[in-house]
Design a protein around this motif. Structure first.
Motif, short mmCIF file in Angstrom:
data_model
loop_
_atom_site.label_atom_id
_atom_site.label_comp_id
_atom_site.label_asym_id
_atom_site.label_seq_id
_atom_site.Cartn_x
_atom_site.Cartn_y
_atom_site.Cartn_z
N PHE A 16 0.93 -1.12 -0.09
CA PHE A 16 0.19 0.08 -0.10
C PHE A 16 0.84 1.26 0.07
CE2 PHE A 16 1.08 -1.05 4.06
CZ PHE A 16 1.37 -0.14 4.90
N VAL A 17 0.35 2.40 -0.32
CA VAL A 17 0.87 3.66 -0.24
C VAL A 17 0.75 4.37 1.07
CG1 VAL A 17 1.41 5.97 -1.30
CG2 VAL A 17 0.88 4.02 -2.69
N PRO A 18 1.79 4.54 1.85
CA PRO A 18 1.72 5.24 3.33
C PRO A 18 0.80 6.51 3.21
CG PRO A 18 4.14 4.47 2.90
CD PRO A 18 3.56 4.54 1.33
N ARG A 19 0.11 6.72 4.18
CA ARG A 19 -0.79 7.87 4.17
C ARG A 19 -0.18 9.41 3.72
NH1 ARG A 19 -4.64 9.32 9.43
NH2 ARG A 19 -2.65 9.51 10.47
N ARG A 20 0.75 9.75 4.26
CA ARG A 20 1.52 11.10 3.87
C ARG A 20 1.85 10.99 2.30
NH1 ARG A 20 2.67 16.48 4.96
NH2 ARG A 20 4.54 16.83 3.66
N VAL A 21 2.35 9.97 1.66
CA VAL A 21 2.75 10.01 0.24
C VAL A 21 1.40 9.90 -0.43
CG1 VAL A 21 3.98 8.91 -1.28
CG2 VAL A 21 4.83 8.74 0.84
N VAL B 132 3.52 20.98 -8.73
CA VAL B 132 3.64 21.72 -7.66
C VAL B 132 4.82 21.99 -6.76
CG1 VAL B 132 2.74 20.06 -6.18
CG2 VAL B 132 2.14 22.44 -5.59
N PHE B 133 5.73 20.77 -6.97
CA PHE B 133 7.00 21.06 -6.32
C PHE B 133 8.04 21.89 -7.15
CE2 PHE B 133 5.23 16.92 -5.04
CZ PHE B 133 5.48 17.03 -3.66
N CYS B 134 7.94 21.69 -8.55
CA CYS B 134 8.77 22.64 -9.44
C CYS B 134 8.38 24.19 -9.16
CB CYS B 134 8.41 22.39 -10.73
SG CYS B 134 9.54 20.93 -11.21
N ASP B 135 6.70 24.42 -8.80
CA ASP B 135 6.54 25.71 -8.75
C ASP B 135 6.90 26.28 -7.26
OD1 ASP B 135 5.34 25.76 -11.23
OD2 ASP B 135 3.15 26.05 -10.54
N ILE B 136 6.80 25.31 -6.37
CA ILE B 136 7.39 25.72 -4.97
C ILE B 136 8.78 26.02 -5.08
CG2 ILE B 136 8.02 24.88 -2.75
CD1 ILE B 136 5.39 23.28 -3.03
N ILE B 137 9.60 25.35 -5.75
CA ILE B 137 11.13 25.49 -5.97
C ILE B 137 11.39 26.82 -6.59
CG2 ILE B 137 13.42 24.79 -7.14
CD1 ILE B 137 12.20 21.93 -6.42
N SER B 138 10.55 27.24 -7.76
CA SER B 138 10.91 28.40 -8.52
C SER B 138 10.33 29.65 -7.65
CB SER B 138 10.15 28.12 -9.88
OG SER B 138 8.99 29.29 -10.02
N GLN B 139 9.23 29.50 -7.15
CA GLN B 139 9.08 30.45 -6.09
C GLN B 139 10.05 30.87 -4.80
OE1 GLN B 139 4.88 31.46 -4.98
NE2 GLN B 139 5.20 32.68 -3.37
N GLU B 140 10.49 29.84 -4.32
CA GLU B 140 11.38 29.79 -3.20
C GLU B 140 12.78 30.67 -3.80
OE1 GLU B 140 10.88 29.74 0.12
OE2 GLU B 140 8.69 28.89 -0.14
N MET B 141 13.19 30.06 -4.97
CA MET B 141 14.49 30.69 -5.40
C MET B 141 14.38 32.14 -5.65
SD MET B 141 16.47 28.00 -6.24
CE MET B 141 17.30 28.07 -7.56
N LYS B 142 13.00 32.42 -6.39
CA LYS B 142 13.03 34.10 -6.57
C LYS B 142 12.85 34.85 -5.22
CE LYS B 142 10.52 33.76 -10.35
NZ LYS B 142 9.14 33.13 -10.89
N GLN B 143 11.92 34.18 -4.12
CA GLN B 143 11.93 35.04 -2.98
C GLN B 143 13.00 35.29 -2.15
OE1 GLN B 143 8.16 33.63 -1.44
NE2 GLN B 143 7.17 35.34 -2.15
N ASP B 144 13.72 33.72 -2.15
CA ASP B 144 14.94 33.76 -1.22
C ASP B 144 14.64 33.96 0.05
OD1 ASP B 144 17.44 32.68 -0.84
OD2 ASP B 144 18.55 34.82 -1.10
N LEU B 145 13.50 33.60 0.82
CA LEU B 145 13.18 33.73 2.19
C LEU B 145 13.37 32.60 2.87
CD1 LEU B 145 9.84 35.61 1.74
CD2 LEU B 145 11.81 36.61 2.71
N ARG B 146 13.45 31.47 2.42
CA ARG B 146 13.37 30.08 3.18
C ARG B 146 14.26 29.09 2.76
NH1 ARG B 146 8.33 32.21 3.15
NH2 ARG B 146 8.03 31.82 0.99
N VAL B 147 15.48 29.56 1.44
CA VAL B 147 16.24 28.60 1.01
C VAL B 147 17.45 28.87 1.95
CG1 VAL B 147 17.89 28.30 -0.86
CG2 VAL B 147 15.73 29.07 -1.31
N LEU C 34 0.54 12.35 -3.21
CA LEU C 34 0.17 12.12 -4.72
C LEU C 34 -0.99 12.87 -5.16
CD1 LEU C 34 1.17 8.42 -4.57
CD2 LEU C 34 2.42 9.90 -6.04
N ARG C 35 -2.14 12.67 -4.34
CA ARG C 35 -3.37 13.11 -4.96
C ARG C 35 -3.39 14.51 -4.90
NH1 ARG C 35 -6.37 9.91 -0.15
NH2 ARG C 35 -6.60 7.85 -1.25
N ALA C 36 -2.64 15.39 -3.87
CA ALA C 36 -2.61 16.74 -4.25
C ALA C 36 -1.87 17.26 -5.48
CB ALA C 36 -2.05 17.39 -2.80
N ALA C 37 -0.83 16.63 -5.55
CA ALA C 37 0.16 16.80 -6.75
C ALA C 37 -0.53 16.53 -8.04
CB ALA C 37 1.45 16.04 -7.00
#
Ligand SMILES: [Zn+2]
Ligand SMILES: [Zn+2]
Ligand SMILES: [Zn+2]
Length: 331
Positions: free
Chosen positions: A159-164, A182-197, A168-171
């Protein structure tokens, strides 16, 4: 032990009464050291780094939760579902040396460990019974560390563990509406903002997530899109050296705050398993993106989730990242 499915959250749990009342006594020797008198069953070894018999190795977990033989034989029980805990449960010994951890080992040694993880995941995904293969590490007493020797654990499950599954469903939903990962979009915004990298290394980024579950939660992701960790690691020689260095440096940073942590590697589920009721296989290579999550354990904050049922992190990622970036670590 058996697997039971919660009909409301649709997540599987492993449960039963065959856990001994008295926990086994600590052994006077380490079974994972190269000179062990009772070595566990060997699955595979990575060739040695200079002066060592091997660099990392996979062995069968001495008290495996999942067993490889047989079929899961899913059964109904009124409205409920249950199945036998068929799967694989391995210990990945990170280093032959008893005191060389992922934050003190050489980048070459960590690279060998990561390549071993990729090989084991790929090998187990060749078994069509398994839907998911995951890697995790618990370090420290309150994190539930099992062995003293530097080790991670790997499980292959039917089975696929719950968090994964949630990821998967959200992605998939995000991809359906935006046609982007969604992960690529997160990375691109984080790189641009540079607040949490926290740090960039080669093709990888270490960052604190926008909505952390615990203070100093950190993720490591490839900046190039790829759903499967093992495909990435085995097809792009040299990348695991950069990932190893970034993992070592991130763990060193976290260890200036706490020694205890949980670490999980999330990779795409097994596409060999043709599951009828899961529709995510068609776009999974485009919508999912492998990553490592590190959840530090801070003793004083441990109870927050249990009390409130909403993750409560009394420190923002913007503040956490400043401390992690400035932490004094080895080069
Ligand atoms: Zn040892
Ligand atoms: Zn992506
Ligand atoms: Zn994840």
């Amino acid at each position: 032990m058996e697997l039971r499915k919660d009909p409301i959250t649709r997540s599987w749990v492993i449960t039963g009464d065959d856990v001994p009342d008295n926990p086994p006594r600590p052994e006077p020797f380490c079974r994972f050291c190269p000179d062990s008198r009772e070595p566990p069953q060997l699955i595979t070894s990575m060739s040695g780094t200079p002066g060592a018999p091997w660099s990392a190795r996979a062995v069968v977990h001495p008290n495996a939760l999942y067993h490889i033989e047989g079929e899961a034989t899913r059964r109904g029980d009124g409205i409920y579902d249950r199945m036998r805990p068929i799967g694989a449960h391995e210990v990945l010994v990170e280093n032959p040396s008893h005191d060389r951890h992922l934050w003190t080992a050489s980048d070459l040694e960590i690279e060998q460990f990561l390549l071993l993880a990729a090989q084991r995941i790929q090998d187990l995904k060749g078994d069509g019974r398994f839907k998911y293969v995951g890697l995790y590490k618990d370090h420290g007493n309150s994190a539930g560390q099992e062995f003293e020797h530097p080790a991670s654990q790997l499980t292959a499950t039917t089975f696929v563990p719950r968090r994964v599954l949630y990821e998967l469903r959200a992605a998939r939903e995000y991809f359906q509406s935006k046609e982007r990962c969604v992960f690529c979009d997160i990375i691109s915004q984080e790189m641009k903002q540079d607040l949490r990298v926290i740090e960039l290394r080669g093709d990888f980024v270490a960052m604190c997530p926008y909505a952390p579950r615990v203070p100093y939660e950190s993720w490591i992701m490839p900046r190039t899109h790829e759903a499967a960790f093992e495909r990435f690691g085995l097809n792009r020689p040299g990348t695991m050296r950069d990932l190893g260095a970034l993992l070592r440096r991130t763990l060193q940073r976290i260890r200036t705050i706490t020694e205890e942590f949980h670490l999980v590697l999330h990779t795409s589920p097994n596409s060999l398993h043709r599951s009828g009721n899961l529709g995510y296989w068609k776009t999974i290579d485009e919508d999912y993106h492998w990553h490592i999550e590190i959840m530090p354990v801070l003793a004083s904050k441990a109870k927050s989730y249990t009390f409130k049922e909403v993750y409560y992190s009394p420190l923002s990622s913007e503040t956490a990242v400043k401390r992690l970036r400035e932490a004094r670590i080895e080069p």
